[in-house]
Design an enzyme around this catalytic site. Structure first.
Site, PDB file in Angstrom:
ATOM      1  N   LYS A  27       0.839  -1.215   0.000  1.00  0.00           N
ATOM      2  CA  LYS A  27       0.000   0.000   0.000  1.00  0.00           C
ATOM      3  C   LYS A  27       0.873   1.264   0.000  1.00  0.00           C
ATOM      4  O   LYS A  27       0.600   2.201  -0.732  1.00  0.00           O
ATOM      5  CB  LYS A  27      -0.922   0.022   1.237  1.00  0.00           C
ATOM      6  CG  LYS A  27      -1.910  -1.123   1.290  1.00  0.00           C
ATOM      7  CD  LYS A  27      -2.891  -0.971   2.450  1.00  0.00           C
ATOM      8  CE  LYS A  27      -2.242  -1.042   3.813  1.00  0.00           C
ATOM      9  NZ  LYS A  27      -1.703  -2.379   4.146  1.00  0.00           N
ATOM     10  N   ARG A  72      -9.319   0.727   9.002  1.00  0.00           N
ATOM     11  CA  ARG A  72      -8.880  -0.641   9.288  1.00  0.00           C
ATOM     12  C   ARG A  72      -9.991  -1.459   9.951  1.00  0.00           C
ATOM     13  O   ARG A  72      -9.818  -2.643  10.174  1.00  0.00           O
ATOM     14  CB  ARG A  72      -7.707  -0.614  10.272  1.00  0.00           C
ATOM     15  CG  ARG A  72      -6.348  -0.239   9.711  1.00  0.00           C
ATOM     16  CD  ARG A  72      -5.605  -1.421   9.205  1.00  0.00           C
ATOM     17  NE  ARG A  72      -4.267  -1.684   9.658  1.00  0.00           N
ATOM     18  CZ  ARG A  72      -3.170  -1.020   9.370  1.00  0.00           C
ATOM     19  NH1 ARG A  72      -3.224   0.088   8.673  1.00  0.00           N
ATOM     20  NH2 ARG A  72      -1.996  -1.446   9.756  1.00  0.00           N
ATOM     21  N   ARG A 117      11.923  -7.377   5.238  1.00  0.00           N
ATOM     22  CA  ARG A 117      11.937  -5.911   5.163  1.00  0.00           C
ATOM     23  C   ARG A 117      12.785  -5.315   6.292  1.00  0.00           C
ATOM     24  O   ARG A 117      12.739  -5.787   7.431  1.00  0.00           O
ATOM     25  CB  ARG A 117      10.498  -5.388   5.253  1.00  0.00           C
ATOM     26  CG  ARG A 117      10.395  -3.899   4.990  1.00  0.00           C
ATOM     27  CD  ARG A 117       9.069  -3.543   4.396  1.00  0.00           C
ATOM     28  NE  ARG A 117       8.042  -3.331   5.397  1.00  0.00           N
ATOM     29  CZ  ARG A 117       6.819  -2.908   5.115  1.00  0.00           C
ATOM     30  NH1 ARG A 117       6.461  -2.671   3.884  1.00  0.00           N
ATOM     31  NH2 ARG A 117       5.947  -2.730   6.065  1.00  0.00           N
ATOM     32  N   ARG A 158      11.868  -3.432  12.140  1.00  0.00           N
ATOM     33  CA  ARG A 158      10.886  -2.729  12.986  1.00  0.00           C
ATOM     34  C   ARG A 158      10.371  -3.670  14.074  1.00  0.00           C
ATOM     35  O   ARG A 158      10.277  -4.870  13.856  1.00  0.00           O
ATOM     36  CB  ARG A 158       9.697  -2.287  12.113  1.00  0.00           C
ATOM     37  CG  ARG A 158       9.759  -0.856  11.682  1.00  0.00           C
ATOM     38  CD  ARG A 158       8.759  -0.498  10.607  1.00  0.00           C
ATOM     39  NE  ARG A 158       7.401  -1.010  10.768  1.00  0.00           N
ATOM     40  CZ  ARG A 158       6.441  -0.834   9.866  1.00  0.00           C
ATOM     41  NH1 ARG A 158       6.668  -0.151   8.766  1.00  0.00           N
ATOM     42  NH2 ARG A 158       5.239  -1.316  10.053  1.00  0.00           N
ATOM     43  N   ARG A 206      -0.356  -9.493  13.079  1.00  0.00           N
ATOM     44  CA  ARG A 206      -0.888  -8.436  12.198  1.00  0.00           C
ATOM     45  C   ARG A 206      -1.743  -9.042  11.087  1.00  0.00           C
ATOM     46  O   ARG A 206      -2.776  -8.486  10.710  1.00  0.00           O
ATOM     47  CB  ARG A 206       0.259  -7.625  11.584  1.00  0.00           C
ATOM     48  CG  ARG A 206       0.813  -6.577  12.537  1.00  0.00           C
ATOM     49  CD  ARG A 206       2.159  -6.084  12.078  1.00  0.00           C
ATOM     50  NE  ARG A 206       2.083  -5.208  10.930  1.00  0.00           N
ATOM     51  CZ  ARG A 206       3.118  -4.927  10.136  1.00  0.00           C
ATOM     52  NH1 ARG A 206       4.297  -5.474  10.366  1.00  0.00           N
ATOM     53  NH2 ARG A 206       2.983  -4.104   9.122  1.00  0.00           N
TER      54      ARG A 206
HETATM   55  P1  AMP Z   1       0.967   0.171   9.059  1.00  0.00           P
HETATM   56  O1  AMP Z   1       2.271   0.852   8.821  1.00  0.00           O
HETATM   57  O2  AMP Z   1      -0.169   0.753   8.273  1.00  0.00           O
HETATM   58  O3  AMP Z   1       1.058  -1.333   8.904  1.00  0.00           O
HETATM   59  O4  AMP Z   1       0.582   0.437  10.599  1.00  0.00           O
HETATM   60  C1  AMP Z   1       1.433   0.050  11.632  1.00  0.00           C
HETATM   61  C2  AMP Z   1       0.624  -0.125  12.922  1.00  0.00           C
HETATM   62  O5  AMP Z   1      -0.010   1.110  13.267  1.00  0.00           O
HETATM   63  C3  AMP Z   1      -0.506  -1.138  12.838  1.00  0.00           C
HETATM   64  O6  AMP Z   1      -0.058  -2.468  13.066  1.00  0.00           O
HETATM   65  C4  AMP Z   1      -1.425  -0.636  13.939  1.00  0.00           C
HETATM   66  O7  AMP Z   1      -0.926  -0.977  15.226  1.00  0.00           O
HETATM   67  C5  AMP Z   1      -1.320   0.875  13.806  1.00  0.00           C
HETATM   68  N1  AMP Z   1      -2.316   1.434  12.847  1.00  0.00           N
HETATM   69  C6  AMP Z   1      -2.070   2.037  11.658  1.00  0.00           C
HETATM   70  N2  AMP Z   1      -3.199   2.450  11.087  1.00  0.00           N
HETATM   71  C7  AMP Z   1      -4.205   2.090  11.910  1.00  0.00           C
HETATM   72  C8  AMP Z   1      -5.625   2.217  11.875  1.00  0.00           C
HETATM   73  N3  AMP Z   1      -6.258   2.810  10.841  1.00  0.00           N
HETATM   74  N4  AMP Z   1      -6.335   1.727  12.912  1.00  0.00           N
HETATM   75  C9  AMP Z   1      -5.734   1.134  13.973  1.00  0.00           C
HETATM   76  N5  AMP Z   1      -4.407   0.964  14.076  1.00  0.00           N
HETATM   77  C10 AMP Z   1      -3.635   1.445  13.057  1.00  0.00           C
END
Ligand code: AMP
Length: 216
Positions: free
Chosen positions: A13, A88, A127, A162, A173
């Site tokens: 994404k 999400r 990654r 990370r 996740r």
């Molecule tokens: P991402 O980089 O989008 O995978 O986000 C990393 C982490 O941030 C996720 O595993 C969640 O813990 C949190 N996160 C990001 N976006 C959201 C969202 N829209 N709702 C809830 N948690 C989020």
């Protein structure tokens, strides 16, 4: 454009969003990036979000909606926005619907990136990210490695895995995605906004998305 990018963690994404911003000046909004910046800066939001993020769980909807209500009204969203990692949950999608109505804006499309699970697992476990907060360059130990001494090619800082990219956190996740985020596919299909894209190459996906947007 005003679009949502849906897809499992590791579906690409972020890369697709960045490439799409070149198309018409729409801004990429990544809730993950916003939250990681808050954690780095040690703000109240960051302190609340960190434990959820480290274990690969979702941050509560109320915190996310507070961020997005402000973010979507900032001037750089006027041309359009590419939502990366938001919504999400169904609750976030419903709250976004009300917010957009209030702001008198309408989504053009919901782009669902479909990538086989094995590809996603491989991408996420290989990654690595530059530890310098103002660089954050992404590497892949197989296809795009950092310098041989494990430092960033751009800024020379250490390149790290990370906290949420350990195998345990990744599996959690993916489970969280299937349970809480995948239902959005049906939600947006019902609204007539969903378009599926098999996404193995980000460049090809971006071209396909642009074409679909032009065709309306
Ligand atoms: P991402 O980089 O989008 O995978 O986000 C990393 C982490 O941030 C996720 O595993 C969640 O813990 C949190 N996160 C990001 N976006 C959201 C969202 N829209 N709702 C809830 N948690 C989020």
């Amino acid at each position: 454009m005003k679009i949502i990018l849906l897809g499992a963690p590791g579906a690409g994404k972020g890369t697709v969003a960045k490439l799409l911003t070149d198309f018409d000046g729409s801004v990429q909004i990544s809730t993950g990036d916003i939250l990681r910046a808050a954690v780095r800066e040690g703000t109240e939001l960051g302190k609340e979000a960190k434990a959820y993020m480290d274990r690969g769980d979702l941050v509560p909807d109320s915190l996310i909606m507070k961020i997005m209500e402000v973010r979507l009204q900032e001037p750089d969203c006027a041309r359009g926005f590419i939502l990366d990692g938001f919504p999400r949950t169904i609750a976030q999608a419903e709250a976004l619907g009300s917010l957009l109505k209030k702001l008198d804006r309408k989504l053009d499309m919901v782009v669902n990136l479909e990538v086989p699970r094995e590809v996603i697992l491989d991408r996420l476990t290989t990654r690595r990210t530059c530890s310098n907060p103002s660089c954050q360059e992404i590497y892949n130990i197989k296809s795009m490695p950092p310098n041989p001494d494990g430092t960033c090619k751009k800024c020379g800082s250490k390149v790290v895995q990370r906290d949420d990219e350990t195998e345990t956190a990744i599996l959690f996740r993916l489970e969280t995605y299937n349970a809480k985020t995948a239902p959005l596919i049906g939600f947006y299909e019902k609204e007539g906004l969903l378009k599926n894209f098999t996404s193995l190459s980000s460049a090809d996906t971006v071209e396909a998305v642009k074409k679909a947007l032009k065709e309306g």
